[in-house]
Design an enzyme around this catalytic site. Structure first.
Site, mmCIF file in Angstrom:
data_model
loop_
_atom_site.group_PDB
_atom_site.id
_atom_site.type_symbol
_atom_site.label_atom_id
_atom_site.label_comp_id
_atom_site.label_asym_id
_atom_site.label_seq_id
_atom_site.Cartn_x
_atom_site.Cartn_y
_atom_site.Cartn_z
ATOM 1 C CG HIS A 1 -10.048 7.269 -0.637
ATOM 2 N ND1 HIS A 1 -10.241 6.923 0.674
ATOM 3 C CD2 HIS A 1 -11.263 7.212 -1.220
ATOM 4 C CE1 HIS A 1 -11.525 6.667 0.878
ATOM 5 N NE2 HIS A 1 -12.163 6.832 -0.268
ATOM 6 C CE1 TYR B 1 -4.251 2.337 7.956
ATOM 7 C CE2 TYR B 1 -4.630 4.329 6.661
ATOM 8 C CZ TYR B 1 -4.453 2.950 6.733
ATOM 9 O OH TYR B 1 -4.483 2.200 5.590
ATOM 10 N N PRO C 1 -1.627 -5.785 8.197
ATOM 11 C CG PRO C 1 -3.736 -5.937 9.177
ATOM 12 C CD PRO C 1 -2.350 -6.480 9.271
ATOM 13 C CE LYS D 1 1.921 0.045 0.535
ATOM 14 N NZ LYS D 1 1.026 0.645 -0.448
ATOM 15 C CE1 TYR E 1 -2.256 3.822 3.587
ATOM 16 C CE2 TYR E 1 -3.167 4.125 1.388
ATOM 17 C CZ TYR E 1 -3.315 3.718 2.705
ATOM 18 O OH TYR E 1 -4.514 3.203 3.134
HETATM 19 C C1 PHB Z 1 -9.779 -2.256 4.717
HETATM 20 O O1 PHB Z 1 -10.566 -1.439 4.205
HETATM 21 O O2 PHB Z 1 -10.137 -3.410 4.969
HETATM 22 C C2 PHB Z 1 -8.396 -1.803 5.025
HETATM 23 C C3 PHB Z 1 -7.994 -0.536 4.621
HETATM 24 C C4 PHB Z 1 -6.726 -0.099 4.916
HETATM 25 C C5 PHB Z 1 -5.863 -0.912 5.616
HETATM 26 C C6 PHB Z 1 -6.248 -2.181 6.007
HETATM 27 C C7 PHB Z 1 -7.525 -2.629 5.710
HETATM 28 O O3 PHB Z 1 -4.629 -0.449 5.919
#
Ligand code: PHB
Ligand code: APR
Length: 389
Positions: free
Chosen positions: A72, A200, A292, A296, A384
């Protein structure tokens, strides 16, 4: 029994460390409290930084990840009905790899088993003795047999609830913690992801995240109350709430289906300093936890593994303790930066129970700044995709 490095915990940190050491001829034994199936049944995040991708390559376990993972080059950030793109590749020259932690752990188990690695499951009553001497021992029990493992070093890779951190005397460590007043309710569903990239979303109703595992497996999360239980949420209620928390165009595009997993995770920031006591080295979740948001957790565990592996190599190849002596300081310098990013991104995206209208306006102003400022996007992208190590 004797080994060079006793590794407590067969999660991703312990397995990756043992595989890297094995390739350099350094022996280890991995002691895991649960069964392999139990470890592989845990659903965790799935975003890998370049540093972890490189470590997987160095550990000779990157084949399936490169075949089945997805690169990505950016992410989407939404607030209300607005949405914008942050281009990681344009800002940093690299993207991230989408590959589930469960799959990565499976690949590591396979490699360790193929190499005849010593993995002991169902160990109970693990105790670390003599960590502050030159000959530490690990005592443990399997069924009704008690064992003693003598070693040069102990790697405490046993997660947040493990025994390793507790072995460090209280007056030799300091713990820092922030508990967030909400959790994440997550589901896995065998449906195509709503978008090619992650979304997000900061909404009036709380945070939401649209993620994925592959073209036909989606992972979605919504911020929930700490008193909620997964069984309180029907699939219908989940989809309905998720759709209300993302921009209308995305909500319309969502393909719904039955959940195949549903769970709630609390959010916590936690760091233990130092990450070493004598010949015991803490690694991964045993030493630190991040919320989460930004994924990280696994990546910060990976940078610890890299520093510890390098220190152990220097010791065994050159008889030099310097890498091990500087392990804690080096690891913590990077850990705190990942803590900061995860805390910042969490604070920006969630609804807090005591949040005032002013606080909300501050979030929106920051999101609008992020949307319009190249410098702000670059700072986010840099964090990120992962700070260097
Ligand atoms: C996930 O795909 O489980 C996931 C992806 C990004 C995040 C947290 C969890 O920031
Ligand atoms: N004895 C032996 N094993 C133990 C003990 C113990 N006393 N306590 C815990 N364990 C095992 C757990 O069962 C688990 O399998 O240690 C392992 C720790 O694994 P994780 O919790 O996955 O921690 P880690 O390997 O550091 O992985 C990094 O990053 O994304 C985050 O939390 C996520 O798991 C992820 C972590």
């Amino acid at each position: 029994m004797r080994t060079q490095v006793a590794i407590i915990g067969g999660g991703p940190s312990g397995l990756l460390l043992s595989q890297l050491l094995h390739l350099r001829g350094i022996s280890s034994v991995v002691l895991e409290r649960k069964t392999k199936d139990y470890v592989l049944g845990r659903i965790r995040a799935g975003v890998l930084e370049q540093g972890l991708v490189r470590l997987m390559e160095e550990a000779n376990v990157a084949g399936r990840m490169h075949r089945e993972g997805f690169v990505h080059d950016g992410t989407l950030v939404a607030y209300g009905d607005e949405m914008f793109h942050v281009d990681f590749k344009a800002h940093t020259g690299s993207g991230v790899m989408l590959y589930g932690q469960t799959e990565l752990t499976r690949d590591l188990y396979e490699a360790r088993e193929k190499a005849g690695g010593e993995l002991i499951f169902n160990v109970e009553d693990v105790e670390i003795a003599g960590a502050n001497t030159d000959c530490p021992q690990v005592h443990y029990r399997v069924g009704d047999r008690i064992h003693q493992l003598n070693c040069d070093f102990v790697a405490g890779c046993d997660g947040f609830h493990g025994v390793s951190r507790r072995t460090i005397p209280t007056d030799q460590k300091r713990e820092y913690e922030k508990v967030y007043p909400f959790g994440w309710l997550g589901i896995l569903s065998e449906t195509p992801p709503v978008n090619d990239e992650l979304i997000y979303s900061n909404s009036e109703r709380g945070f939401a995240l649209c993620s994925m595992r592959n073209a036909s497996l989606s992972r979605y999360y919504i911020q929930c109350s700490l008193s909620d239980r997964p069984e309180d949420w029907t699939d219908h209620a989940f989809w309905d709430e998720l759709k209300r928390r993302i921009p209308a165009e995305q909500a319309e595009a969502i393909v719904m289906g039955p959940s195949i997993e549903k769970s709630i995770a609390p959010l916590r920031s936690f760091v233990c300093e130092p990450m070493r006591w004598g010949r015991l080295f803490l690694c991964g979740d045993a030493a630190h936890i991040v919320p989460p948001t930004g994924a990280k957790g696994l990546n910060t565990a990976a940078s610890d593994v890299q520093y510890l592996y390098t220190g152990l190599r220097r010791f065994y190849e050159d008889g030099d303790m310097e890498g091990l002596d500087s392990y804690s300081a080096k690891a913590l310098a990077r850990v705190w930066k990942a803590e900061r990013f995860s805390w910042w991104f969490s604070s920006l995206m969630h609804r807090y129970p005591d949040q005032s209208m002013f606080d909300h306006k501050m979030q929106i102003a920051e999101l609008e700044f992020l949307r319009s400022s190249d410098a702000a996007q670059k700072a986010m992208a840099e964090n990120y995709v992962g700070l260097p190590y």
